[in-house]
Each structure stands twice: as C-alpha cells, then as structure tokens.
Design a protein around this motif. Structure first.
Motif, PDB file in Angstrom:
ATOM      1  N   ALA A 248       7.591   7.284  -0.732  1.00  0.00           N
ATOM      2  CA  ALA A 248       7.344   6.058  -1.494  1.00  0.00           C
ATOM      3  C   ALA A 248       8.062   6.055  -2.833  1.00  0.00           C
ATOM      4  O   ALA A 248       8.598   5.027  -3.257  1.00  0.00           O
ATOM      5  N   LYS A 249       8.084   7.185  -3.520  1.00  0.00           N
ATOM      6  CA  LYS A 249       8.666   7.179  -4.864  1.00  0.00           C
ATOM      7  C   LYS A 249      10.165   6.877  -4.828  1.00  0.00           C
ATOM      8  O   LYS A 249      10.742   6.413  -5.824  1.00  0.00           O
ATOM      9  N   ASP A 250      10.802   7.122  -3.663  1.00  0.00           N
ATOM     10  CA  ASP A 250      12.204   6.743  -3.485  1.00  0.00           C
ATOM     11  C   ASP A 250      12.322   5.335  -2.908  1.00  0.00           C
ATOM     12  O   ASP A 250      13.156   4.539  -3.350  1.00  0.00           O
ATOM     13  N   TYR A 251      11.469   5.016  -1.953  1.00  0.00           N
ATOM     14  CA  TYR A 251      11.574   3.743  -1.237  1.00  0.00           C
ATOM     15  C   TYR A 251      11.285   2.547  -2.131  1.00  0.00           C
ATOM     16  O   TYR A 251      11.895   1.478  -1.970  1.00  0.00           O
ATOM     17  N   LEU A 252      10.375   2.710  -3.088  1.00  0.00           N
ATOM     18  CA  LEU A 252       9.989   1.582  -3.944  1.00  0.00           C
ATOM     19  C   LEU A 252      11.185   0.978  -4.663  1.00  0.00           C
ATOM     20  O   LEU A 252      11.234  -0.239  -4.874  1.00  0.00           O
ATOM     21  N   SER A 253      12.146   1.807  -5.036  1.00  0.00           N
ATOM     22  CA  SER A 253      13.289   1.302  -5.791  1.00  0.00           C
ATOM     23  C   SER A 253      14.153   0.358  -4.970  1.00  0.00           C
ATOM     24  O   SER A 253      14.947  -0.411  -5.524  1.00  0.00           O
ATOM     25  N   TYR A 254      14.009   0.398  -3.642  1.00  0.00           N
ATOM     26  CA  TYR A 254      14.800  -0.464  -2.758  1.00  0.00           C
ATOM     27  C   TYR A 254      14.132  -1.815  -2.492  1.00  0.00           C
ATOM     28  O   TYR A 254      14.746  -2.696  -1.894  1.00  0.00           O
TER      29      TYR A 254
ATOM     30  N   HIS B 159       2.501  12.136  -7.826  1.00  0.00           N
ATOM     31  CA  HIS B 159       3.646  11.220  -7.888  1.00  0.00           C
ATOM     32  C   HIS B 159       3.301   9.867  -8.523  1.00  0.00           C
ATOM     33  O   HIS B 159       4.193   9.051  -8.725  1.00  0.00           O
ATOM     34  N   TYR B 160       2.028   9.622  -8.806  1.00  0.00           N
ATOM     35  CA  TYR B 160       1.640   8.328  -9.384  1.00  0.00           C
ATOM     36  C   TYR B 160       2.486   7.986 -10.610  1.00  0.00           C
ATOM     37  O   TYR B 160       2.955   6.861 -10.762  1.00  0.00           O
ATOM     38  N   ILE B 161       2.630   8.960 -11.498  1.00  0.00           N
ATOM     39  CA  ILE B 161       3.334   8.721 -12.753  1.00  0.00           C
ATOM     40  C   ILE B 161       4.774   8.295 -12.509  1.00  0.00           C
ATOM     41  O   ILE B 161       5.341   7.518 -13.284  1.00  0.00           O
ATOM     42  N   TYR B 162       5.370   8.764 -11.415  1.00  0.00           N
ATOM     43  CA  TYR B 162       6.766   8.436 -11.119  1.00  0.00           C
ATOM     44  C   TYR B 162       6.909   7.072 -10.434  1.00  0.00           C
ATOM     45  O   TYR B 162       8.023   6.556 -10.339  1.00  0.00           O
ATOM     46  N   MET B 163       5.805   6.519  -9.971  1.00  0.00           N
ATOM     47  CA  MET B 163       5.858   5.235  -9.266  1.00  0.00           C
ATOM     48  C   MET B 163       5.362   4.061 -10.104  1.00  0.00           C
ATOM     49  O   MET B 163       5.464   2.913  -9.686  1.00  0.00           O
ATOM     50  N   LEU B 164       4.844   4.350 -11.292  1.00  0.00           N
ATOM     51  CA  LEU B 164       4.227   3.293 -12.094  1.00  0.00           C
ATOM     52  C   LEU B 164       5.219   2.198 -12.472  1.00  0.00           C
ATOM     53  O   LEU B 164       4.906   1.003 -12.366  1.00  0.00           O
TER      54      LEU B 164
ATOM     55  N   GLU C 174       0.854  -1.188   0.000  1.00  0.00           N
ATOM     56  CA  GLU C 174       0.000   0.000   0.000  1.00  0.00           C
ATOM     57  C   GLU C 174       0.889   1.236   0.000  1.00  0.00           C
ATOM     58  O   GLU C 174       1.832   1.327   0.789  1.00  0.00           O
ATOM     59  N   ILE C 175       0.575   2.180  -0.851  1.00  0.00           N
ATOM     60  CA  ILE C 175       1.326   3.437  -0.924  1.00  0.00           C
ATOM     61  C   ILE C 175       0.397   4.556  -0.485  1.00  0.00           C
ATOM     62  O   ILE C 175      -0.549   4.911  -1.195  1.00  0.00           O
ATOM     63  N   GLY C 176       0.635   5.065   0.718  1.00  0.00           N
ATOM     64  CA  GLY C 176      -0.223   6.088   1.305  1.00  0.00           C
ATOM     65  C   GLY C 176      -1.064   5.512   2.428  1.00  0.00           C
ATOM     66  O   GLY C 176      -2.221   5.152   2.235  1.00  0.00           O
ATOM     67  N   THR C 177      -0.472   5.421   3.614  1.00  0.00           N
ATOM     68  CA  THR C 177      -1.136   4.773   4.749  1.00  0.00           C
ATOM     69  C   THR C 177      -2.185   5.646   5.402  1.00  0.00           C
ATOM     70  O   THR C 177      -3.242   5.164   5.823  1.00  0.00           O
ATOM     71  N   ALA C 178      -1.880   6.959   5.526  1.00  0.00           N
ATOM     72  CA  ALA C 178      -2.703   7.890   6.308  1.00  0.00           C
ATOM     73  C   ALA C 178      -2.890   7.332   7.723  1.00  0.00           C
ATOM     74  O   ALA C 178      -1.911   7.004   8.377  1.00  0.00           O
ATOM     75  N   ILE C 179      -4.127   7.156   8.179  1.00  0.00           N
ATOM     76  CA  ILE C 179      -4.357   6.682   9.549  1.00  0.00           C
ATOM     77  C   ILE C 179      -4.473   5.163   9.636  1.00  0.00           C
ATOM     78  O   ILE C 179      -4.821   4.624  10.687  1.00  0.00           O
ATOM     79  N   GLY C 180      -4.193   4.475   8.540  1.00  0.00           N
ATOM     80  CA  GLY C 180      -4.224   3.008   8.554  1.00  0.00           C
ATOM     81  C   GLY C 180      -5.556   2.396   8.204  1.00  0.00           C
ATOM     82  O   GLY C 180      -5.734   1.171   8.303  1.00  0.00           O
ATOM     83  N   TYR C 181      -6.496   3.201   7.734  1.00  0.00           N
ATOM     84  CA  TYR C 181      -7.848   2.723   7.444  1.00  0.00           C
ATOM     85  C   TYR C 181      -7.858   1.633   6.369  1.00  0.00           C
ATOM     86  O   TYR C 181      -8.365   0.523   6.583  1.00  0.00           O
TER      87      TYR C 181
ATOM     88  N   ARG D 116       0.215 -10.537   4.161  1.00  0.00           N
ATOM     89  CA  ARG D 116       1.124  -9.648   4.855  1.00  0.00           C
ATOM     90  C   ARG D 116       1.156  -8.350   4.060  1.00  0.00           C
ATOM     91  O   ARG D 116       1.266  -8.363   2.829  1.00  0.00           O
ATOM     92  N   ILE D 117       1.067  -7.231   4.775  1.00  0.00           N
ATOM     93  CA  ILE D 117       0.915  -5.930   4.131  1.00  0.00           C
ATOM     94  C   ILE D 117       2.084  -5.021   4.496  1.00  0.00           C
ATOM     95  O   ILE D 117       2.411  -4.853   5.672  1.00  0.00           O
ATOM     96  N   LEU D 118       2.699  -4.451   3.471  1.00  0.00           N
ATOM     97  CA  LEU D 118       3.703  -3.408   3.647  1.00  0.00           C
ATOM     98  C   LEU D 118       3.053  -2.107   3.207  1.00  0.00           C
ATOM     99  O   LEU D 118       2.615  -1.981   2.067  1.00  0.00           O
ATOM    100  N   THR D 119       2.965  -1.138   4.111  1.00  0.00           N
ATOM    101  CA  THR D 119       2.320   0.123   3.780  1.00  0.00           C
ATOM    102  C   THR D 119       3.287   1.276   4.047  1.00  0.00           C
ATOM    103  O   THR D 119       3.970   1.293   5.074  1.00  0.00           O
ATOM    104  N   ILE D 120       3.352   2.220   3.126  1.00  0.00           N
ATOM    105  CA  ILE D 120       4.344   3.289   3.156  1.00  0.00           C
ATOM    106  C   ILE D 120       3.647   4.630   3.378  1.00  0.00           C
ATOM    107  O   ILE D 120       2.690   4.978   2.678  1.00  0.00           O
TER     108      ILE D 120
END
Length: 222
Positions: free
Chosen positions: A120-126, A144-149, A66-73, A86-90
C-alpha cells in the motif's frame, strides 16, 4: 516493563458488556470473525466494526479506500453499510487477498469491492486525485501508517473521513510501561503518526479508546 497487556485500553468487563449488547446478527460475518480468531488473522474488533458500519451509514460515502484487507471482513462491513459505495481495498499478502476475494464474492459484494494485491505505501502514490475518496480506512501495517499519511490526506475529499485503527496498540502508544520489547519500533512510529495526525492543519482528529484505539479525522480544508 510488561509484555503486551491485551486489556490495557478497555477493562475486560466493559468489552464483554459492549459485545453482549451489540451482538453480530449476520451469521456470515460471524463465521468470518470465528475464522479470524481460530487462524490468528487480525481483523477489526467487533465494536470497531460496528462503529465503522454506523459511520458509513451516517456519512454515506460513494468512494472508499481500505488499506489492509486481510480476509475481507471490514470490506464487507463497509459495503453492506454503504450500499452505493465502491470500495478499493489493498492487501500485501497474496494468500489473504485470495481469501478476501472469495469471502467478498460469497457475501455478494464483489461487484462493488475491488481487491488489489500490492504494498500500500507504494501503491497509494499511483492513485490519482481524480479518484478522491469520501472515506479511508487505514488498517494495514502499523509501522507504515506514518509513511502513508500524506497520500491519505491527498486522496481524501474535503469533508471526507480518515479512520485509523489500532492507534493505541494495546496501550503501548500511551504508556512506556506497556511497551513490549519487540514492539518498540512500531510503537515509536505510531506515536509519530498520532502526533502528525493531530497536528495536521487540514484535518480535525478525535482519538477514541475503542477496540484497539481508533483515530477519526475529517478533512476540513484542501
């Protein structure tokens, strides 16, 4: 040009009817919805969250990003629907990440949901392809969607699903007359994202006028 029409995608009477007929039955999630509304925190619209829950029950993903956790909803919605996942949320904001961790723990999902505080746009590459995902929920900064596609496609398994939220953005991506002056850059980037998404040869995509607009893509080839 009008200034931000919140009812541009779905008529208000339809939205009311949808929500009346798919009520939130989990009081803890309802409290999170009220908190988000009262504090101006953007979370998935109720009908989008229900769609996400149903999709998780159908697809039965084991690994979710998940990219964009906010309050975890949304993290909790997906964790409850995909009980083996198992969920990884950024989340970029330290304050939001802290609130999300507390909510996720309170709702009994902390053993399966990891909250990472990062851009996220930096972390995804790792993230290595060995940790490929069955489902990716993209709900972070729209510009930033376009940069993460590319990374989302790289990390998605064949047969995996990419769900992109807010792609119609109050109707602004579909019609110049609805574009608010302060939202021109975001709108242009979202339009570029939708074009890239729908023309990507490894994906098949459907655009849905649900909530604030949802794109659902399945990876058909490597």
């Amino acid at each position: 040009m009008i200034e931000y029409d919140k009812d541009a995608i779905v008529a208000p009477y339809i939205t009311r009817w949808l929500r009346e007929n798919t009520p939130q039955t989990d009081e803890r999630l309802a409290r999170m919805e009220r908190y988000a509304k009262d504090n101006g925190v953007p979370i998935a619209e109720p009908e989008t969250a229900r769609f996400l829950s149903v999709l998780c029950r159908i697809a039965r993903p084991k690994r979710i990003l998940e990219i964009g956790t906010a309050i975890g909803y949304s993290s909790v919605v997906m964790a409850k629907a995909a009980e083996d996942a198992r969920i990884l949320t950024i989340e970029y904001s330290a304050d939001m990440a802290d609130i999300a961790r507390k909510n996720i723990e309170l709702l009994g999902c902390s053993d399966r949901v990891e909250v990472v505080e990062a851009d996220a746009k930096d972390y995804l590459s790792y993230i290595d392809e060995d940790e490929s995902m069955d489902l990716i929920f993209l709900d972070g900064p729209k510009a930033h969607y376009i940069y993460m596609l590319d990374d989302c496609i790289r990390l998605l398994k064949k047969g995996g699903v990419l769900v992109s939220d807010n792609v119609l953005y109050k109707g602004m991506t579909a019609d110049d007359a609805h574009v608010a002056r302060r939202k021109i850059t975001i709108t242009e980037r979202l339009r570029g994202y939708i074009t890239a998404l729908t023309n990507e040869k490894t994906l098949e995509t459907s655009l849905l006028p649900l909530g604030d607009g949802v794109a659902v893509s399945v990876k058909t080839t490597e």
